[in-house]
Write a protein that holds these residues in place. Structure first.
Motif, PDB file in Angstrom:
ATOM      1  N   VAL A 170       0.839  -1.201   0.000  1.00  0.00           N
ATOM      2  CA  VAL A 170       0.000   0.000   0.000  1.00  0.00           C
ATOM      3  C   VAL A 170       0.873   1.249   0.000  1.00  0.00           C
ATOM      4  O   VAL A 170       0.689   2.164  -0.814  1.00  0.00           O
ATOM      5  N   MET A 171       1.841   1.295   0.916  1.00  0.00           N
ATOM      6  CA  MET A 171       2.661   2.501   1.092  1.00  0.00           C
ATOM      7  C   MET A 171       3.497   2.821  -0.145  1.00  0.00           C
ATOM      8  O   MET A 171       3.569   3.983  -0.581  1.00  0.00           O
ATOM      9  N   PHE A 172       4.144   1.817  -0.727  1.00  0.00           N
ATOM     10  CA  PHE A 172       4.995   2.084  -1.879  1.00  0.00           C
ATOM     11  C   PHE A 172       4.174   2.506  -3.090  1.00  0.00           C
ATOM     12  O   PHE A 172       4.599   3.365  -3.869  1.00  0.00           O
ATOM     13  N   GLY A 173       2.995   1.925  -3.264  1.00  0.00           N
ATOM     14  CA  GLY A 173       2.129   2.334  -4.373  1.00  0.00           C
ATOM     15  C   GLY A 173       1.737   3.792  -4.257  1.00  0.00           C
ATOM     16  O   GLY A 173       1.740   4.535  -5.247  1.00  0.00           O
ATOM     17  N   LEU A 174       1.410   4.236  -3.026  1.00  0.00           N
ATOM     18  CA  LEU A 174       1.031   5.626  -2.806  1.00  0.00           C
ATOM     19  C   LEU A 174       2.232   6.562  -2.951  1.00  0.00           C
ATOM     20  O   LEU A 174       2.118   7.673  -3.480  1.00  0.00           O
ATOM     21  N   ALA A 175       3.401   6.120  -2.455  1.00  0.00           N
ATOM     22  CA  ALA A 175       4.605   6.952  -2.532  1.00  0.00           C
ATOM     23  C   ALA A 175       5.018   7.205  -3.973  1.00  0.00           C
ATOM     24  O   ALA A 175       5.482   8.294  -4.321  1.00  0.00           O
ATOM     25  N   ILE A 176       4.864   6.215  -4.811  1.00  0.00           N
ATOM     26  CA  ILE A 176       5.202   6.375  -6.233  1.00  0.00           C
ATOM     27  C   ILE A 176       4.336   7.467  -6.856  1.00  0.00           C
ATOM     28  O   ILE A 176       4.814   8.287  -7.649  1.00  0.00           O
ATOM     29  N   GLN A 177       3.060   7.513  -6.454  1.00  0.00           N
ATOM     30  CA  GLN A 177       2.184   8.569  -6.967  1.00  0.00           C
ATOM     31  C   GLN A 177       2.593   9.927  -6.428  1.00  0.00           C
ATOM     32  O   GLN A 177       2.544  10.937  -7.139  1.00  0.00           O
ATOM     33  N   GLN A 178       3.007   9.999  -5.160  1.00  0.00           N
ATOM     34  CA  GLN A 178       3.421  11.275  -4.591  1.00  0.00           C
ATOM     35  C   GLN A 178       4.646  11.825  -5.315  1.00  0.00           C
ATOM     36  O   GLN A 178       4.807  13.037  -5.454  1.00  0.00           O
ATOM     37  N   CYS A 179       5.502  10.931  -5.811  1.00  0.00           N
ATOM     38  CA  CYS A 179       6.686  11.353  -6.577  1.00  0.00           C
ATOM     39  C   CYS A 179       6.332  11.811  -7.989  1.00  0.00           C
ATOM     40  O   CYS A 179       7.183  12.331  -8.704  1.00  0.00           O
ATOM     41  N   GLY A 180       5.088  11.570  -8.386  1.00  0.00           N
ATOM     42  CA  GLY A 180       4.702  11.912  -9.754  1.00  0.00           C
ATOM     43  C   GLY A 180       5.176  10.892 -10.774  1.00  0.00           C
ATOM     44  O   GLY A 180       5.115  11.124 -11.983  1.00  0.00           O
ATOM     45  N   ALA A 181       5.661   9.732 -10.284  1.00  0.00           N
ATOM     46  CA  ALA A 181       6.181   8.700 -11.180  1.00  0.00           C
ATOM     47  C   ALA A 181       5.055   7.789 -11.673  1.00  0.00           C
ATOM     48  O   ALA A 181       3.893   7.947 -11.299  1.00  0.00           O
ATOM     49  N   THR A 182       5.420   6.834 -12.520  1.00  0.00           N
ATOM     50  CA  THR A 182       4.460   5.885 -13.087  1.00  0.00           C
ATOM     51  C   THR A 182       4.620   4.528 -12.405  1.00  0.00           C
ATOM     52  O   THR A 182       5.713   3.955 -12.392  1.00  0.00           O
ATOM     53  N   LEU A 183       3.534   4.026 -11.838  1.00  0.00           N
ATOM     54  CA  LEU A 183       3.528   2.725 -11.182  1.00  0.00           C
ATOM     55  C   LEU A 183       3.342   1.617 -12.222  1.00  0.00           C
ATOM     56  O   LEU A 183       2.420   1.673 -13.041  1.00  0.00           O
ATOM     57  N   VAL A 184       4.233   0.613 -12.184  1.00  0.00           N
ATOM     58  CA  VAL A 184       4.112  -0.578 -13.035  1.00  0.00           C
ATOM     59  C   VAL A 184       3.955  -1.773 -12.088  1.00  0.00           C
ATOM     60  O   VAL A 184       4.943  -2.380 -11.669  1.00  0.00           O
ATOM     61  N   PRO A 185       2.719  -2.122 -11.697  1.00  0.00           N
ATOM     62  CA  PRO A 185       2.517  -3.185 -10.703  1.00  0.00           C
ATOM     63  C   PRO A 185       2.597  -4.569 -11.334  1.00  0.00           C
ATOM     64  O   PRO A 185       1.968  -4.833 -12.365  1.00  0.00           O
ATOM     65  N   LEU A 186       3.359  -5.471 -10.718  1.00  0.00           N
ATOM     66  CA  LEU A 186       3.511  -6.832 -11.213  1.00  0.00           C
ATOM     67  C   LEU A 186       3.060  -7.820 -10.142  1.00  0.00           C
ATOM     68  O   LEU A 186       3.340  -7.640  -8.956  1.00  0.00           O
ATOM     69  N   SER A 187       2.401  -8.865 -10.574  1.00  0.00           N
ATOM     70  CA  SER A 187       1.971  -9.922  -9.658  1.00  0.00           C
ATOM     71  C   SER A 187       3.027 -11.013  -9.601  1.00  0.00           C
ATOM     72  O   SER A 187       3.598 -11.398 -10.629  1.00  0.00           O
ATOM     73  N   ASP A 188       3.286 -11.525  -8.387  1.00  0.00           N
ATOM     74  CA  ASP A 188       4.257 -12.622  -8.281  1.00  0.00           C
ATOM     75  C   ASP A 188       3.697 -13.923  -8.852  1.00  0.00           C
ATOM     76  O   ASP A 188       4.405 -14.921  -8.941  1.00  0.00           O
ATOM     77  N   LYS A 189       2.426 -13.908  -9.250  1.00  0.00           N
ATOM     78  CA  LYS A 189       1.819 -15.086  -9.864  1.00  0.00           C
ATOM     79  C   LYS A 189       2.010 -15.114 -11.378  1.00  0.00           C
ATOM     80  O   LYS A 189       1.617 -16.076 -12.044  1.00  0.00           O
TER      81      LYS A 189
END
Length: 524
Positions: free
Chosen positions: A70-89
């Motif tokens: 949760v925290m890292f996903g939100l922090a990436i947005q605060q930086c103005g960066a682009t989140l590329v979420p990957l599933s370990d599955k």
């Protein structure tokens, strides 16, 4: 307007609710308030800025359901960066492809899965300044070339970039089961519009308690973000486990959750043997497929009339249409066939049905579903031709075959790619599944087309049975002969103990076709 970007909405949400509980991780019940979440998120943002992250930077994450996720996903947005979420599955091939195509400046990993793939990406990125950050506390032994995350002692005096409407907030990959995954681009404005639309249509507030057990990199993450802008207390489970899920509802007075139908069916089956207090529940969002009338009756008896179906896809920020709670109740008592529908278009969404020649079809006629919404994707990452084919004149062509009834309810008949042509007849696999699922012994079914020398394709059904029930191949075929058109009756039936599922709990038909080709399916 700046206020409608996803970054601004999520930051306002965290700032508004102070000492109210924001997120609790189960089963250890570690809880963060909104104030604590904001402070921790800012510290992580400072760390990411120190790494050189800013607007336009891609950051990939491989983090299981957790507070850190949760925290890292939100922090990436605060930086103005682009989140590329990957599933370990995801498979190794998919993760390797996504990393090489999206070229993240930073990869944050908190799982054993795909360490070798991430290391290969690092070693192959000699010409680029790539940082791999391992998160402690997950019991993972990281290679020496990975850096271990360390919390900054205090928040640094840094200026965080303000995201513009056109900045890419999210690069989410889809379609990895066939061919190569497609990167779906969502802008700050589009993701913000999706959050606002959901908040208006399905109000949640600081009295709600949301339970999430599906991977946060998929639909669960959208509900998480939508809840955080409204002061909701969110409970996160690492994965879905039926007994633990029901226990959490009782112990924490959960009001709202999201699940795919296979999860709901398991809860209903468990409730037949163990009595649970679920009286606190007031919203169950479900998606991926409609629910049978028999199963809906069971759900009403257990949870009450609180079902909300969602139809959507990654390209449209999850939601295209909804079948509301009141529509479920009305349909159940007055017009059961409406329960097969996915409701009516969402507030900010326009939906049309188009025939083969581009003409708009009328009620009860089949056509491809096309969608227009401020919340839909910008396009596919580095796939201009694919984008051009999918988005035409501002409309997104979903690839779903649908129909509207006279009252405006939308029905998904099938995916274009899942339609079976047998003896020149179009067979919609979802219609076959609806028939098969009405058999009293069937728990789940999947319909695929398999090669046939005479028919071109033959209708093949793979089923699992309910606990304590059994049936034969011939019984399924005879049942279908009595309840559906002749050309839709399966010629082949396999009865299995389980069905392969995708990471978000949908039946994996690509894997079933592969199993058929390899002779791995059995007739009992």
């Amino acid at each position: 307007m700046q206020s409608t970007t996803f970054q601004s909405l999520i930051l306002k949400g965290m700032n508004r609710f102070g000492d109210l509980p924001a997120v609790t991780l189960l089963p250890d019940e570690k809880t963060m308030t909104y104030k604590e979440l904001l402070v921790k998120t800012r510290l992580i943002s400072c760390y990411l800025r120190w790494l050189g992250v800013g607007r336009g930077s891609h950051i990939a994450t491989l983090i299981p359901n957790s507070l850190e996720g949760v925290m890292f996903g939100l922090a990436i947005q605060q930086c103005g960066a682009t989140l590329v979420p990957l599933s370990d599955k995801l498979g190794t091939r998919e993760v390797d492809f996504i990393l090489k195509e999206s070229k993240p400046k930073v990869v944050i990993i908190a799982t054993h899965t795909h360490i070798d793939t991430v290391l290969d990406y690092l070693e192959g990125s000699i010409d680029h300044d790539v940082r791999i950050i391992g998160l402690p506390g997950f019991g993972v032994h990281f290679p020496n070339r990975f850096e271990l995350f360390q919390w900054p002692v205090e928040s640094m005096d840094l200026v965080f970039p303000t995201a513009s409407a056109d900045d890419i907030a999210l690069l989410s990959y889809t379609g990895g089961t066939t061919g190569t995954p497609k990167g779906v681009i969502h802008s700050q404005e589009g993701l913000g519009a999706a959050m606002l639309s959901a908040a208006i249509e399905d109000p949640l507030d600081d009295r709600d308690r949301v339970l999430l057990s599906t991977p946060l990199v998929h639909s669960g993450g959208s509900l998480l973000w939508r809840a955080l802008i409204s002061g909701v207390h969110i409970y996160i489970m690492p994965s879905f486990q039926t007994k633990h899920f029901m226990h959490a509802i009782k112990e924490h007075k959960i009001t709202t959750t999201f699940m795919v139908p296979t999860m709901l069916y398991r809860l209903l089956d468990l409730a037949k043997t163990v009595n649970y207090d679920v009286s606190s529940m007031r919203n169950i969002y479900y998606g991926a497929s409609p629910i049978s009338q028999e199963r809906l009756k069971e759900a009403f008896e257990l949870f009450g009339p609180i079902m909300r179906q969602q139809y959507g896809m990654t390209e449209c920020n999850i939601v295209i249409s909804r079948l509301s709670k009141s529509a479920h109740v009305w349909a159940y008592h007055n017009k059961p066939e409406v329960l097969k529908s996915c409701g009516k278009p969402c507030l900010l969404t326009e939906v049309r049905l188009i025939g083969d020649k581009g003409n708009e079809v009328g009620p009860l006629e089949l056509g491809e579903i096309i969608v227009k919404s401020p919340a839909m994707m910008v396009g596919y990452y580095q796939r201009p031709e694919l984008t051009k084919g999918a988005i035409r004149d501002g409309w997104f062509y979903t690839g779903d075959i649908g129909m509207r009834d006279e009252s405006g309810y939308l029905y998904i008949m099938d995916r274009k790619k899942d339609m079976i042509i047998s003896g020149g007849m179009n067979v919609y696999s979802s219609e076959v599944e609806r028939t098969v699922n009405q058999h009293p012994a069937v728990a789940l079914s999947a319909c695929i087309g398999v090669p046939h020398k005479d028919w071109g394709e033959a209708v093949c059904v793979i089923v699992t049975t309910k606990e304590g029930f059994s049936c034969t191949e011939e019984e399924i075929i005879q049942f279908c002969k009595q309840n559906t058109s002749k050309y839709m009756v399966p010629k082949i039936v396999y009865i299995q103990d389980t069905l392969p599922l995708t990471p978000i709990g949908k039946i994996n038909k690509t894997e079933l076709k592969k199993m058929y080709a390899l002779g791995m399916l059995t007739i009992k």
